[in-house]
Motif scaffolding. Structure first.
Motif, mmCIF file in Angstrom:
data_model
loop_
_atom_site.group_PDB
_atom_site.id
_atom_site.type_symbol
_atom_site.label_atom_id
_atom_site.label_comp_id
_atom_site.label_asym_id
_atom_site.label_seq_id
_atom_site.Cartn_x
_atom_site.Cartn_y
_atom_site.Cartn_z
ATOM 1 N N TYR A 1 126.174 11.210 51.596
ATOM 2 C CA TYR A 1 125.172 11.517 50.571
ATOM 3 C C TYR A 1 125.738 12.612 49.674
ATOM 4 O O TYR A 1 126.181 13.654 50.154
ATOM 5 C CB TYR A 1 123.877 11.982 51.233
ATOM 6 N N ASP A 2 125.739 12.370 48.375
ATOM 7 C CA ASP A 2 126.330 13.290 47.403
ATOM 8 C C ASP A 2 125.220 14.097 46.736
ATOM 9 O O ASP A 2 124.482 13.571 45.899
ATOM 10 C CB ASP A 2 127.115 12.502 46.357
ATOM 11 N N ARG A 3 125.112 15.377 47.082
ATOM 12 C CA ARG A 3 124.019 16.191 46.547
ATOM 13 C C ARG A 3 124.231 16.595 45.084
ATOM 14 O O ARG A 3 123.408 17.287 44.503
ATOM 15 C CB ARG A 3 123.785 17.410 47.442
ATOM 16 N N THR A 4 125.334 16.170 44.492
ATOM 17 C CA THR A 4 125.514 16.380 43.048
ATOM 18 C C THR A 4 124.910 15.232 42.243
ATOM 19 O O THR A 4 124.852 15.302 41.016
ATOM 20 C CB THR A 4 127.006 16.507 42.688
ATOM 21 N N LEU A 5 124.491 14.173 42.906
ATOM 22 C CA LEU A 5 123.920 13.003 42.236
ATOM 23 C C LEU A 5 122.428 12.869 42.536
ATOM 24 O O LEU A 5 121.962 13.274 43.603
ATOM 25 C CB LEU A 5 124.635 11.722 42.702
ATOM 26 N N LYS A 6 121.711 12.266 41.609
ATOM 27 C CA LYS A 6 120.308 11.956 41.838
ATOM 28 C C LYS A 6 120.210 10.788 42.823
ATOM 29 O O LYS A 6 121.148 9.981 42.946
ATOM 30 C CB LYS A 6 119.627 11.606 40.520
ATOM 31 N N PRO A 7 119.070 10.653 43.528
ATOM 32 C CA PRO A 7 118.952 9.594 44.538
ATOM 33 C C PRO A 7 119.287 8.199 44.022
ATOM 34 O O PRO A 7 119.981 7.437 44.697
ATOM 35 C CB PRO A 7 117.486 9.703 44.967
ATOM 36 N N TYR A 8 118.808 7.844 42.816
ATOM 37 C CA TYR A 8 119.058 6.500 42.301
ATOM 38 C C TYR A 8 120.541 6.257 42.032
ATOM 39 O O TYR A 8 120.988 5.118 41.988
ATOM 40 C CB TYR A 8 118.270 6.264 41.006
ATOM 41 N N GLU A 9 121.314 7.317 41.843
ATOM 42 C CA GLU A 9 122.730 7.199 41.502
ATOM 43 C C GLU A 9 123.649 7.216 42.719
ATOM 44 O O GLU A 9 124.862 7.053 42.590
ATOM 45 C CB GLU A 9 123.127 8.335 40.555
ATOM 46 N N GLN A 10 123.111 7.410 43.898
ATOM 47 C CA GLN A 10 123.918 7.521 45.106
ATOM 48 C C GLN A 10 124.678 6.230 45.408
ATOM 49 O O GLN A 10 124.283 5.134 44.991
ATOM 50 C CB GLN A 10 123.030 7.855 46.306
ATOM 51 N N ASN A 11 125.770 6.365 46.167
ATOM 52 C CA ASN A 11 126.488 5.196 46.670
ATOM 53 C C ASN A 11 126.358 5.035 48.180
ATOM 54 O O ASN A 11 126.798 4.024 48.736
ATOM 55 C CB ASN A 11 127.956 5.250 46.270
ATOM 56 N N ARG A 12 125.772 6.031 48.823
ATOM 57 C CA ARG A 12 125.459 5.885 50.252
ATOM 58 C C ARG A 12 124.405 4.790 50.399
ATOM 59 O O ARG A 12 123.431 4.744 49.652
ATOM 60 C CB ARG A 12 124.938 7.206 50.811
ATOM 61 N N TYR A 13 124.598 3.918 51.374
ATOM 62 C CA TYR A 13 123.678 2.796 51.535
ATOM 63 C C TYR A 13 123.446 2.534 53.017
ATOM 64 O O TYR A 13 124.362 2.636 53.838
ATOM 65 C CB TYR A 13 124.244 1.533 50.873
ATOM 66 N N TRP A 14 122.206 2.179 53.335
ATOM 67 C CA TRP A 14 121.819 1.875 54.707
ATOM 68 C C TRP A 14 121.405 0.420 54.839
ATOM 69 O O TRP A 14 120.686 -0.114 53.992
ATOM 70 C CB TRP A 14 120.642 2.758 55.141
ATOM 71 N N TYR A 15 121.834 -0.195 55.928
ATOM 72 C CA TYR A 15 121.317 -1.495 56.340
ATOM 73 C C TYR A 15 120.212 -1.249 57.371
ATOM 74 O O TYR A 15 120.257 -0.263 58.121
ATOM 75 C CB TYR A 15 122.437 -2.348 56.922
ATOM 76 N N PHE A 16 119.236 -2.149 57.418
ATOM 77 C CA PHE A 16 118.019 -1.909 58.196
ATOM 78 C C PHE A 16 117.814 -2.973 59.271
ATOM 79 O O PHE A 16 118.477 -4.008 59.296
ATOM 80 C CB PHE A 16 116.798 -1.911 57.259
ATOM 81 N N LYS A 17 116.864 -2.681 60.150
ATOM 82 C CA LYS A 17 116.384 -3.677 61.103
ATOM 83 C C LYS A 17 114.887 -3.454 61.318
ATOM 84 O O LYS A 17 114.377 -2.341 61.124
ATOM 85 C CB LYS A 17 117.150 -3.607 62.417
ATOM 86 N N GLN A 18 114.183 -4.503 61.728
ATOM 87 C CA GLN A 18 112.758 -4.376 62.007
ATOM 88 C C GLN A 18 112.577 -3.753 63.379
ATOM 89 O O GLN A 18 113.259 -4.104 64.348
ATOM 90 C CB GLN A 18 112.075 -5.749 61.951
ATOM 91 N N VAL A 19 111.645 -2.789 63.463
ATOM 92 C CA VAL A 19 111.411 -2.053 64.704
ATOM 93 C C VAL A 19 109.903 -1.979 64.979
ATOM 94 O O VAL A 19 109.089 -2.443 64.188
ATOM 95 C CB VAL A 19 112.009 -0.626 64.631
ATOM 96 N N ASN A 20 109.564 -1.353 66.116
ATOM 97 C CA ASN A 20 108.165 -1.324 66.544
ATOM 98 C C ASN A 20 107.431 -0.034 66.233
ATOM 99 O O ASN A 20 106.241 0.083 66.527
ATOM 100 C CB ASN A 20 108.079 -1.597 68.054
ATOM 101 N N GLY A 21 108.102 0.973 65.666
ATOM 102 C CA GLY A 21 107.426 2.232 65.387
ATOM 103 C C GLY A 21 108.323 3.155 64.583
ATOM 104 O O GLY A 21 109.438 2.785 64.191
ATOM 105 N N ILE A 22 107.857 4.395 64.368
ATOM 106 C CA ILE A 22 108.615 5.390 63.614
ATOM 107 C C ILE A 22 109.740 5.920 64.501
ATOM 108 O O ILE A 22 109.492 6.370 65.626
ATOM 109 C CB ILE A 22 107.714 6.542 63.153
ATOM 110 N N LEU A 23 110.951 5.884 63.994
ATOM 111 C CA LEU A 23 112.098 6.311 64.776
ATOM 112 C C LEU A 23 112.771 7.517 64.139
ATOM 113 O O LEU A 23 112.889 7.608 62.924
ATOM 114 C CB LEU A 23 113.110 5.171 64.906
#
Length: 372
Positions: A252-274
């Motif tokens: 995560y690059d704190r010199t960039l705004k969130p929309y401009e970031q290149n960090r990316y996460w892949y997701f999965k469906q889960v049963n609660g807040i983790l």
């Protein structure tokens, strides 16, 4: 896990490059006043403590990045102290239920059984980042900056449409059968490490059929999911929870705004807040108002925080377990992030939490040696 669940403060902060500054973080034994009541759900606190203990029981070899006392050990707090403290919470909580008592809400009882270590923030690093950032500029070493995070509630669609045009992707097909250890050995070959967020948003995964879209969201909801790590999506009247699985290895690059970031996460469906977990199959289930995110890499997983919340009309104590982290907490010993709850957007979150303090007095609570 709030692994990239960057705090609301950092939605608008840009990082000034840090010079090499001496770390000014410290803790010292200092007992809190008995003047205020404790307002913590002991059952919820025990649940998060138990879930954190389950993760800690995997041992340091499983996750040496956070299963340690590291910085706290410099002040006499060991990994076993952290574990014993969490275990004691549930022992006391269960006995309270059995005996119809409320000892965990009694400050004098806590003082009898726990030592308290007052946190003095790493003010040097905070001040180095404070230009045009009033919350950091006004932080004193005796306080801890407390930001708040929440689980975002959104609507979504199983099919792309004009409103929901941005997919939340599952782990790419070439990695679905690999453990995280196996995947790390093949970084140069795997889809996950080839693309930044901006390229992914251009449609490369769809064009080459590299990953499955789990759900389609608005751009705003997608960014909230990437930033906070968890999203609850309403699909045709039924709620689904998605949590981060693995990222593309870009910081995560704190010199960039969130929309401009290149960090990316892949997701999965889960049963609660983790909360925290190095992989999606082994994450800590957390609950609002008894969970803090912080710099687990320096402070270790599972420290119990005792905090003084000063509201306009009164003050009270709350307890929460450090069971989460995020990109904003790398080399950050002046801030804690409080899991406030679930809301359909920033306005609803703000309306519900505008009364919350920005700064707290905070202690680490440690079970006394003669109580273990």
């Amino acid at each position: 896990m709030k692994f990239s669940f960057s705090t609301l403060l950092f939605l608008s902060l840009a990082l000034t490059p840090l010079s090499l500054l001496a770390n000014t973080f410290s803790i010292s034994k200092q007992t809190p006043s008995s003047a205020f009541k404790i307002n913590t759900n002991a059952s919820d606190l025990c649940t998060v403590a138990t879930n954190t203990l389950d993760y800690l029981s995997k041992g340091q070899e499983y996750d040496p990045a956070v299963i340690h006392a590291n910085k706290l050990s410099e002040f006499g707090i060991s990994q076993s102290d952290i574990t014993n403290t969490l275990m004691s919470l549930c022992e006391f909580a269960k006995a309270d239920v059995k005996n119809n008592t409320t000892r965990l809400a009694d400050i004098n009882f806590l003082k009898q059984h726990y030592d308290f270590y007052k946190i003095s923030s790493d003010i040097a690093h905070a001040k180095a980042l404070s230009e045009k950032k009033p919350l950091l500029k006004n932080l004193t070493s005796e306080k801890v900056l407390m930001t708040k995070y929440y689980v975002h509630l959104a609507s979504g669609s199983e099919q792309r449409n004009n409103e929901h045009a941005f997919p939340l992707y599952a782990l790419p097909f070439d990695e679905q059968d690999l453990s995280i250890e196996q995947a790390d050995k093949h970084k140069n070959k795997l889809t996950r490490f080839k693309y930044g967020k901006q390229t992914i948003l251009s449609g490369v995964l769809d064009q080459q059929n590299l990953a499955e879209p789990l759900i389609f969201l608005t751009r705003e909801d997608l960014e909230s999911a990437l930033l906070q790590g968890t999203i609850v999506v309403d699909v045709a009247g039924k709620q689904r929870v998605y949590n981060v699985h693995r990222n593309n290895g870009i910081a995560y690059d704190r010199t960039l705004k969130p929309y401009e970031q290149n960090r990316y996460w892949y997701f999965k469906q889960v049963n609660g807040i983790l909360g925290y977990g190095k992989d999606a199959n082994h994450k800590i289930a957390v609950l609002p108002e008894v969970t803090f995110a912080g710099d687990l890499y320096q402070l270790g997983l599972g420290a119990l925080v005792f905090a003084q919340f000063d509201f306009k009309n009164h003050s009270e104590y709350r307890m929460a377990v450090m069971a989460d982290t995020g990109g904003a907490f790398e080399d950050n010993l002046y801030q804690l992030d409080y899991l406030a709850g679930s809301y359909p957007g920033i306005k609803a979150y703000y309306d519900a939490n505008r009364h919350m303090p920005d700064y707290i007095d905070a202690w680490f609570m440690v079970l006394k040696g003669d109580t273990k």
